[in-house]
Design a protein around this motif. Sequence first.
Motif, PDB file in Angstrom:
ATOM      1  N   GLU A 238       0.838  -1.193   0.000  1.00 30.76           N
ATOM      2  CA  GLU A 238       0.000   0.000   0.000  1.00 30.76           C
ATOM      3  C   GLU A 238       0.878   1.250   0.000  1.00 30.76           C
ATOM      4  O   GLU A 238       2.054   1.203   0.375  1.00 30.76           O
ATOM      5  CB  GLU A 238      -0.898  -0.004   1.242  1.00 30.76           C
ATOM      6  CG  GLU A 238      -1.932  -1.106   1.207  1.00 30.76           C
ATOM      7  CD  GLU A 238      -2.485  -1.422   2.564  1.00 30.76           C
ATOM      8  OE1 GLU A 238      -3.280  -2.378   2.661  1.00 30.76           O
ATOM      9  OE2 GLU A 238      -2.142  -0.734   3.547  1.00 30.76           O
TER      10      GLU A 238
ATOM     11  N   TRP B 180      -1.045  12.622   8.349  1.00 24.27           N
ATOM     12  CA  TRP B 180      -1.423  11.522   7.462  1.00 24.27           C
ATOM     13  C   TRP B 180      -2.732  11.854   6.760  1.00 24.27           C
ATOM     14  O   TRP B 180      -3.685  12.309   7.383  1.00 24.27           O
ATOM     15  CB  TRP B 180      -1.560  10.239   8.279  1.00 24.27           C
ATOM     16  CG  TRP B 180      -2.025   9.068   7.487  1.00 24.27           C
ATOM     17  CD1 TRP B 180      -1.310   8.357   6.568  1.00 24.27           C
ATOM     18  CD2 TRP B 180      -3.323   8.465   7.547  1.00 24.27           C
ATOM     19  NE1 TRP B 180      -2.095   7.341   6.056  1.00 24.27           N
ATOM     20  CE2 TRP B 180      -3.321   7.384   6.636  1.00 24.27           C
ATOM     21  CE3 TRP B 180      -4.482   8.717   8.278  1.00 24.27           C
ATOM     22  CZ2 TRP B 180      -4.423   6.562   6.442  1.00 24.27           C
ATOM     23  CZ3 TRP B 180      -5.581   7.901   8.090  1.00 24.27           C
ATOM     24  CH2 TRP B 180      -5.546   6.840   7.177  1.00 24.27           C
TER      25      TRP B 180
ATOM     26  N   TRP C 114      -4.485   6.232   2.588  1.00 20.82           N
ATOM     27  CA  TRP C 114      -3.687   5.230   1.869  1.00 20.82           C
ATOM     28  C   TRP C 114      -4.520   4.599   0.779  1.00 20.82           C
ATOM     29  O   TRP C 114      -5.763   4.672   0.773  1.00 20.82           O
ATOM     30  CB  TRP C 114      -3.140   4.164   2.810  1.00 20.82           C
ATOM     31  CG  TRP C 114      -4.140   3.335   3.567  1.00 20.82           C
ATOM     32  CD1 TRP C 114      -4.485   3.485   4.875  1.00 20.82           C
ATOM     33  CD2 TRP C 114      -4.912   2.212   3.086  1.00 20.82           C
ATOM     34  NE1 TRP C 114      -5.422   2.554   5.231  1.00 20.82           N
ATOM     35  CE2 TRP C 114      -5.703   1.747   4.161  1.00 20.82           C
ATOM     36  CE3 TRP C 114      -5.014   1.553   1.864  1.00 20.82           C
ATOM     37  CZ2 TRP C 114      -6.577   0.677   4.049  1.00 20.82           C
ATOM     38  CZ3 TRP C 114      -5.889   0.487   1.753  1.00 20.82           C
ATOM     39  CH2 TRP C 114      -6.662   0.058   2.831  1.00 20.82           C
TER      40      TRP C 114
ATOM     41  N   THR D   9      -8.486   4.363   2.225  1.00 18.40           N
ATOM     42  CA  THR D   9      -8.965   4.932   3.470  1.00 18.40           C
ATOM     43  C   THR D   9      -8.439   6.354   3.532  1.00 18.40           C
ATOM     44  O   THR D   9      -7.240   6.571   3.312  1.00 18.40           O
ATOM     45  CB  THR D   9      -8.481   4.141   4.697  1.00 18.40           C
ATOM     46  OG1 THR D   9      -9.091   2.852   4.697  1.00 18.40           O
ATOM     47  CG2 THR D   9      -8.836   4.857   5.981  1.00 18.40           C
TER      48      THR D   9
ATOM     49  N   GLU E  79       4.016  -2.536  11.170  1.00 18.26           N
ATOM     50  CA  GLU E  79       3.461  -1.734  10.093  1.00 18.26           C
ATOM     51  C   GLU E  79       4.096  -0.350  10.187  1.00 18.26           C
ATOM     52  O   GLU E  79       3.969   0.335  11.210  1.00 18.26           O
ATOM     53  CB  GLU E  79       1.945  -1.627  10.256  1.00 18.26           C
ATOM     54  CG  GLU E  79       1.230  -1.025   9.077  1.00 18.26           C
ATOM     55  CD  GLU E  79      -0.258  -1.275   9.168  1.00 18.26           C
ATOM     56  OE1 GLU E  79      -0.669  -2.433   9.314  1.00 18.26           O
ATOM     57  OE2 GLU E  79      -1.016  -0.282   9.115  1.00 18.26           O
TER      58      GLU E  79
ATOM     59  N   PHE F 142       6.105   3.061   7.586  1.00 13.66           N
ATOM     60  CA  PHE F 142       6.405   3.631   6.274  1.00 13.66           C
ATOM     61  C   PHE F 142       7.909   3.467   6.023  1.00 13.66           C
ATOM     62  O   PHE F 142       8.724   4.149   6.648  1.00 13.66           O
ATOM     63  CB  PHE F 142       6.017   5.110   6.232  1.00 13.66           C
ATOM     64  CG  PHE F 142       4.550   5.376   6.491  1.00 13.66           C
ATOM     65  CD1 PHE F 142       4.102   6.656   6.742  1.00 13.66           C
ATOM     66  CD2 PHE F 142       3.608   4.352   6.477  1.00 13.66           C
ATOM     67  CE1 PHE F 142       2.756   6.932   6.973  1.00 13.66           C
ATOM     68  CE2 PHE F 142       2.262   4.605   6.714  1.00 13.66           C
ATOM     69  CZ  PHE F 142       1.839   5.902   6.961  1.00 13.66           C
TER      70      PHE F 142
ATOM     71  N   TYR G 111      -0.330   3.430  14.778  1.00 17.99           N
ATOM     72  CA  TYR G 111      -1.171   2.849  13.740  1.00 17.99           C
ATOM     73  C   TYR G 111      -2.160   1.893  14.392  1.00 17.99           C
ATOM     74  O   TYR G 111      -1.864   1.301  15.429  1.00 17.99           O
ATOM     75  CB  TYR G 111      -0.342   2.128  12.673  1.00 17.99           C
ATOM     76  CG  TYR G 111       0.470   0.956  13.175  1.00 17.99           C
ATOM     77  CD1 TYR G 111       1.725   1.147  13.732  1.00 17.99           C
ATOM     78  CD2 TYR G 111      -0.019  -0.347  13.094  1.00 17.99           C
ATOM     79  CE1 TYR G 111       2.470   0.079  14.201  1.00 17.99           C
ATOM     80  CE2 TYR G 111       0.719  -1.419  13.544  1.00 17.99           C
ATOM     81  CZ  TYR G 111       1.967  -1.199  14.108  1.00 17.99           C
ATOM     82  OH  TYR G 111       2.705  -2.257  14.568  1.00 17.99           O
ATOM     83  N   ASN G 112      -3.359   1.763  13.764  1.00 14.93           N
ATOM     84  CA  ASN G 112      -4.362   0.860  14.329  1.00 14.93           C
ATOM     85  C   ASN G 112      -4.738  -0.224  13.329  1.00 14.93           C
ATOM     86  O   ASN G 112      -4.196  -0.271  12.216  1.00 14.93           O
ATOM     87  CB  ASN G 112      -5.588   1.650  14.818  1.00 14.93           C
ATOM     88  CG  ASN G 112      -6.317   2.347  13.681  1.00 14.93           C
ATOM     89  OD1 ASN G 112      -6.185   1.972  12.516  1.00 14.93           O
ATOM     90  ND2 ASN G 112      -7.098   3.355  14.017  1.00 14.93           N
TER      91      ASN G 112
ATOM     92  N   LEU H 165      -7.241  -0.525  11.587  1.00 12.36           N
ATOM     93  CA  LEU H 165      -7.988  -0.009  10.434  1.00 12.36           C
ATOM     94  C   LEU H 165      -7.054   0.668   9.439  1.00 12.36           C
ATOM     95  O   LEU H 165      -7.513   1.302   8.491  1.00 12.36           O
ATOM     96  CB  LEU H 165      -9.052   0.985  10.901  1.00 12.36           C
ATOM     97  CG  LEU H 165     -10.108   0.424  11.841  1.00 12.36           C
ATOM     98  CD1 LEU H 165     -11.055   1.527  12.270  1.00 12.36           C
ATOM     99  CD2 LEU H 165     -10.874  -0.719  11.179  1.00 12.36           C
ATOM    100  N   ARG H 166      -5.743   0.489   9.641  1.00 10.45           N
ATOM    101  CA  ARG H 166      -4.744   1.135   8.788  1.00 10.45           C
ATOM    102  C   ARG H 166      -4.906   2.655   8.820  1.00 10.45           C
ATOM    103  O   ARG H 166      -4.856   3.331   7.796  1.00 10.45           O
ATOM    104  CB  ARG H 166      -4.829   0.624   7.351  1.00 10.45           C
ATOM    105  CG  ARG H 166      -4.564  -0.850   7.216  1.00 10.45           C
ATOM    106  CD  ARG H 166      -3.094  -1.149   7.271  1.00 10.45           C
ATOM    107  NE  ARG H 166      -2.784  -2.546   7.172  1.00 10.45           N
ATOM    108  CZ  ARG H 166      -2.640  -3.199   6.037  1.00 10.45           C
ATOM    109  NH1 ARG H 166      -2.819  -2.551   4.886  1.00 10.45           N
ATOM    110  NH2 ARG H 166      -2.331  -4.469   6.045  1.00 10.45           N
ATOM    111  N   GLN H 167      -5.152   3.187  10.013  1.00  4.95           N
ATOM    112  CA  GLN H 167      -5.165   4.629  10.199  1.00  4.95           C
ATOM    113  C   GLN H 167      -3.940   5.000  11.018  1.00  4.95           C
ATOM    114  O   GLN H 167      -3.516   4.248  11.893  1.00  4.95           O
ATOM    115  CB  GLN H 167      -6.449   5.054  10.915  1.00  4.95           C
ATOM    116  CG  GLN H 167      -7.699   4.794  10.096  1.00  4.95           C
ATOM    117  CD  GLN H 167      -8.958   4.914  10.922  1.00  4.95           C
ATOM    118  OE1 GLN H 167      -8.974   4.602  12.112  1.00  4.95           O
ATOM    119  NE2 GLN H 167     -10.025   5.383  10.303  1.00  4.95           N
ATOM    120  N   TYR H 168      -3.379   6.143  10.712  1.00  7.16           N
ATOM    121  CA  TYR H 168      -2.101   6.519  11.305  1.00  7.16           C
ATOM    122  C   TYR H 168      -2.211   7.907  11.930  1.00  7.16           C
ATOM    123  O   TYR H 168      -2.851   8.800  11.367  1.00  7.16           O
ATOM    124  CB  TYR H 168      -1.004   6.523  10.240  1.00  7.16           C
ATOM    125  CG  TYR H 168      -0.904   5.228   9.461  1.00  7.16           C
ATOM    126  CD1 TYR H 168      -1.656   5.020   8.317  1.00  7.16           C
ATOM    127  CD2 TYR H 168      -0.069   4.200   9.888  1.00  7.16           C
ATOM    128  CE1 TYR H 168      -1.578   3.834   7.610  1.00  7.16           C
ATOM    129  CE2 TYR H 168       0.019   3.010   9.184  1.00  7.16           C
ATOM    130  CZ  TYR H 168      -0.739   2.835   8.049  1.00  7.16           C
ATOM    131  OH  TYR H 168      -0.662   1.652   7.366  1.00  7.16           O
TER     132      TYR H 168
END
Lengths: 121, 108
Positions: free
Chosen positions: A33, A47, A50, A59, A106, A108, B91-92, B94-97
């Motif tokens: 992603e 942010w 993505w 999202t 996870e 970047f 990060y969570n 839900l792929r939110q940062y």
Amino acid sequence: QVQLVQSGAEVKKPGASVKVSCKASGYPFTNYELSWVRQAPGQGLEWMGWISPHNDSTTYAQNVQGRVTMTTDTSTTTAYLELRGLRSDDTAVYFCARVFSSSWAEFFDCWGQGTLVTVSS
Amino acid sequence: DIQMTQSPSSLSAYVGDRVTITCQASQDISKFLNWYQQKPGKAPKVLIYDASNLDRGVPSRFSGRGSGTDFTLTISSLQPEDIATYYCQHYNNLRQYTFGPGTKLEIK
């Protein structure tokens, strides 16, 4: 090597739209992603959202929801960020970043060089 | 929404000093916390992922600790090339940062 190369600086008037590109190379484009992050002058990182190049799922952050569209072109391994209804507070450097994601982490792991978007009348 | 805070907002130290930056989450985030270094005019670079794991190629003088709501980034012996702004990132699932506001580190 893994590389993200972004398009050049833009100057736009309030109310206009801008489209920034991010050309990926050195890895399987659809396997990772891509996130977009912006940084206003002298400010911190924000942010924006993505996109998955695999299936185009997205999202978006609440602060830009409704004004932003992220897309990808797998034939050219390029990601795009479009921001509409530009305001002066959208003036910022916009970064794309590859998302490393596994069951245990996870983050970047590779960033583009940044694209300065200036909104001014 | 989870809020991230960092302290101090800026810090000045001597070469060779031990430096610690703190990041606090408004609620329990387990170990879902990364640290980035951003030098002036450059893109950020990941230093630490999952609170305490050093990314490849990052000097061993950098270390991260913490879980839950309180996290630290430590530089054991400050070097001139460490001048930068440091950001924590949550990060969570839900792929939110969410980034912290940053800590600007300078040399005395």
